[in-house]
Scaffold this motif. Sequence first.
Motif, PDB file in Angstrom:
ATOM      1  N   GLY A 185      48.270  41.146  34.114  1.00 45.23           N
ATOM      2  CA  GLY A 185      47.671  41.089  32.787  1.00 45.23           C
ATOM      3  C   GLY A 185      47.738  39.686  32.219  1.00 45.23           C
ATOM      4  O   GLY A 185      48.027  38.727  32.932  1.00 45.23           O
ATOM      5  N   SER A 186      47.482  39.575  30.900  1.00 44.77           N
ATOM      6  CA  SER A 186      47.453  38.259  30.273  1.00 44.77           C
ATOM      7  C   SER A 186      47.821  38.337  28.806  1.00 44.77           C
ATOM      8  O   SER A 186      47.871  39.413  28.211  1.00 44.77           O
ATOM      9  N   ARG A 187      48.018  37.174  28.244  1.00 48.18           N
ATOM     10  CA  ARG A 187      48.198  36.967  26.810  1.00 48.18           C
ATOM     11  C   ARG A 187      47.441  35.683  26.464  1.00 48.18           C
ATOM     12  O   ARG A 187      47.270  34.809  27.300  1.00 48.18           O
ATOM     13  N   CYS A 188      47.021  35.563  25.219  1.00 53.22           N
ATOM     14  CA  CYS A 188      46.302  34.362  24.779  1.00 53.22           C
ATOM     15  C   CYS A 188      47.205  33.461  23.946  1.00 53.22           C
ATOM     16  O   CYS A 188      48.061  33.938  23.203  1.00 53.22           O
ATOM     17  N   GLY A 246      30.292  33.724  28.296  1.00 53.87           N
ATOM     18  CA  GLY A 246      31.323  33.571  27.279  1.00 53.87           C
ATOM     19  C   GLY A 246      32.314  34.707  27.191  1.00 53.87           C
ATOM     20  O   GLY A 246      33.027  34.833  26.198  1.00 53.87           O
ATOM     21  N   GLY A 247      32.395  35.537  28.218  1.00 48.60           N
ATOM     22  CA  GLY A 247      33.305  36.675  28.206  1.00 48.60           C
ATOM     23  C   GLY A 247      34.755  36.259  28.085  1.00 48.60           C
ATOM     24  O   GLY A 247      35.153  35.210  28.593  1.00 48.60           O
ATOM     25  N   PRO A 248      35.586  37.076  27.419  1.00 48.99           N
ATOM     26  CA  PRO A 248      37.011  36.767  27.274  1.00 48.99           C
ATOM     27  C   PRO A 248      37.772  37.093  28.563  1.00 48.99           C
ATOM     28  O   PRO A 248      38.055  38.253  28.853  1.00 48.99           O
ATOM     29  N   LEU A 249      38.086  36.082  29.333  1.00 47.83           N
ATOM     30  CA  LEU A 249      38.732  36.296  30.626  1.00 47.83           C
ATOM     31  C   LEU A 249      40.086  36.974  30.491  1.00 47.83           C
ATOM     32  O   LEU A 249      40.512  37.683  31.402  1.00 47.83           O
ATOM     33  N   SER A 250      40.746  36.828  29.350  1.00 45.05           N
ATOM     34  CA  SER A 250      42.038  37.482  29.148  1.00 45.05           C
ATOM     35  C   SER A 250      41.910  39.008  29.166  1.00 45.05           C
ATOM     36  O   SER A 250      42.896  39.708  29.358  1.00 45.05           O
ATOM     37  N   GLU A 251      40.709  39.524  28.993  1.00 39.03           N
ATOM     38  CA  GLU A 251      40.473  40.968  29.028  1.00 39.03           C
ATOM     39  C   GLU A 251      39.994  41.438  30.399  1.00 39.03           C
ATOM     40  O   GLU A 251      39.659  42.600  30.582  1.00 39.03           O
ATOM     41  N   GLY A 252      39.969  40.510  31.367  1.00 33.34           N
ATOM     42  CA  GLY A 252      39.505  40.841  32.707  1.00 33.34           C
ATOM     43  C   GLY A 252      40.565  41.512  33.550  1.00 33.34           C
ATOM     44  O   GLY A 252      41.719  41.666  33.146  1.00 33.34           O
ATOM     45  N   ILE A 253      40.172  41.885  34.749  1.00 33.38           N
ATOM     46  CA  ILE A 253      41.064  42.543  35.698  1.00 33.38           C
ATOM     47  C   ILE A 253      41.676  41.485  36.610  1.00 33.38           C
ATOM     48  O   ILE A 253      40.959  40.700  37.232  1.00 33.38           O
ATOM     49  N   VAL A 254      43.019  41.471  36.684  1.00 36.12           N
ATOM     50  CA  VAL A 254      43.737  40.532  37.548  1.00 36.12           C
ATOM     51  C   VAL A 254      43.970  41.205  38.893  1.00 36.12           C
ATOM     52  O   VAL A 254      44.466  42.323  38.966  1.00 36.12           O
ATOM     53  N   HIS A 255      43.560  40.528  39.963  1.00 34.85           N
ATOM     54  CA  HIS A 255      43.757  41.030  41.323  1.00 34.85           C
ATOM     55  C   HIS A 255      44.100  39.844  42.192  1.00 34.85           C
ATOM     56  O   HIS A 255      43.373  38.867  42.239  1.00 34.85           O
ATOM     57  N   GLY A 256      45.259  39.947  42.846  1.00 36.29           N
ATOM     58  CA  GLY A 256      45.741  38.796  43.609  1.00 36.29           C
ATOM     59  C   GLY A 256      45.956  37.640  42.648  1.00 36.29           C
ATOM     60  O   GLY A 256      46.582  37.788  41.609  1.00 36.29           O
ATOM     61  N   ALA A 257      45.406  36.476  42.982  1.00 33.63           N
ATOM     62  CA  ALA A 257      45.472  35.305  42.108  1.00 33.63           C
ATOM     63  C   ALA A 257      44.097  35.012  41.534  1.00 33.63           C
ATOM     64  O   ALA A 257      43.682  33.864  41.401  1.00 33.63           O
ATOM     65  N   SER A 258      43.368  36.073  41.185  1.00 30.77           N
ATOM     66  CA  SER A 258      42.030  35.947  40.607  1.00 30.77           C
ATOM     67  C   SER A 258      41.901  36.859  39.399  1.00 30.77           C
ATOM     68  O   SER A 258      42.688  37.792  39.223  1.00 30.77           O
ATOM     69  N   SER A 292      41.564  23.889  19.612  1.00 28.66           N
ATOM     70  CA  SER A 292      40.160  23.944  20.025  1.00 28.66           C
ATOM     71  C   SER A 292      39.775  25.226  20.746  1.00 28.66           C
ATOM     72  O   SER A 292      38.705  25.316  21.326  1.00 28.66           O
ATOM     73  N   GLY A 293      40.622  26.227  20.718  1.00 28.28           N
ATOM     74  CA  GLY A 293      40.271  27.489  21.359  1.00 28.28           C
ATOM     75  C   GLY A 293      41.446  28.160  22.025  1.00 28.28           C
ATOM     76  O   GLY A 293      42.583  27.686  21.936  1.00 28.28           O
ATOM     77  N   LYS A 294      41.147  29.253  22.694  1.00 30.56           N
ATOM     78  CA  LYS A 294      42.195  30.063  23.315  1.00 30.56           C
ATOM     79  C   LYS A 294      42.385  29.718  24.784  1.00 30.56           C
ATOM     80  O   LYS A 294      41.421  29.483  25.500  1.00 30.56           O
ATOM     81  N   ILE A 295      43.649  29.753  25.198  1.00 30.05           N
ATOM     82  CA  ILE A 295      44.028  29.617  26.596  1.00 30.05           C
ATOM     83  C   ILE A 295      44.599  30.960  27.019  1.00 30.05           C
ATOM     84  O   ILE A 295      45.434  31.537  26.315  1.00 30.05           O
ATOM     85  N   ALA A 296      44.130  31.493  28.146  1.00 30.71           N
ATOM     86  CA  ALA A 296      44.633  32.758  28.669  1.00 30.71           C
ATOM     87  C   ALA A 296      45.741  32.474  29.673  1.00 30.71           C
ATOM     88  O   ALA A 296      45.555  31.679  30.597  1.00 30.71           O
ATOM     89  N   VAL A 297      46.888  33.109  29.481  1.00 30.18           N
ATOM     90  CA  VAL A 297      48.031  32.972  30.382  1.00 30.18           C
ATOM     91  C   VAL A 297      48.147  34.277  31.162  1.00 30.18           C
ATOM     92  O   VAL A 297      48.271  35.349  30.570  1.00 30.18           O
ATOM     93  N   PHE A 298      48.074  34.185  32.486  1.00 31.28           N
ATOM     94  CA  PHE A 298      48.046  35.358  33.365  1.00 31.28           C
ATOM     95  C   PHE A 298      49.339  35.466  34.167  1.00 31.28           C
ATOM     96  O   PHE A 298      49.949  34.459  34.523  1.00 31.28           O
ATOM     97  N   ARG A 299      49.703  36.717  34.482  1.00 35.07           N
ATOM     98  CA  ARG A 299      50.841  37.009  35.356  1.00 35.07           C
ATOM     99  C   ARG A 299      50.340  37.906  36.482  1.00 35.07           C
ATOM    100  O   ARG A 299      49.771  38.969  36.236  1.00 35.07           O
ATOM    101  N   THR A 300      50.549  37.485  37.713  1.00 36.99           N
ATOM    102  CA  THR A 300      50.101  38.259  38.863  1.00 36.99           C
ATOM    103  C   THR A 300      51.161  39.294  39.244  1.00 36.99           C
ATOM    104  O   THR A 300      52.277  39.290  38.720  1.00 36.99           O
ATOM    105  N   ALA A 301      50.816  40.150  40.191  1.00 42.13           N
ATOM    106  CA  ALA A 301      51.762  41.150  40.698  1.00 42.13           C
ATOM    107  C   ALA A 301      52.971  40.486  41.351  1.00 42.13           C
ATOM    108  O   ALA A 301      54.039  41.073  41.430  1.00 42.13           O
ATOM    109  N   GLU A 302      52.806  39.245  41.823  1.00 36.32           N
ATOM    110  CA  GLU A 302      53.897  38.491  42.449  1.00 36.32           C
ATOM    111  C   GLU A 302      54.666  37.653  41.435  1.00 36.32           C
ATOM    112  O   GLU A 302      55.441  36.770  41.798  1.00 36.32           O
TER     113      GLU A 302
END
Length: 111
Positions: free
Chosen positions: A17-20, A49-61, A25-35
């Motif tokens: 998942g993530s947090r912003c 312009g989609g909010p990547l923080s609301e995306g699905i995390v899989h592997g390191a993507s 100048s805008g938002k940075i998304a911080v992600f945590r992987t399963a590892e």
Amino acid sequence: MTDWIELGRIEAVPVRGSRCVNTPSGKIAVFRTAENEIYAIENRCPHKGGPLSEGIVHGASVTCPLHNWVFDLASGQAQGADEGSVRTYPVKVENGLIYIAPDVLLQVAAE
């Protein structure tokens, strides 16, 4: 600058998942992987312009929630047939705390 800016505990970011983080100048998304790897990228997909923080995390993507573009969290590059990239930001984890490089926030604010 040498002092990194603390963003919080690693547990504050859900696994896969993530947090912003708000910057001047805008938002940075911080992600945590399963590892338990931590990555930081700009929170805006270059496609629509989609909010990547609301995306699905899989592997390191992460997959954009709007149109399924996939971005490598380490490089910011779009994967597959899609072209484009998002900005990445240096982060580190020490003693369970996430830090971001301070010059990154200054650079982002100056743009």
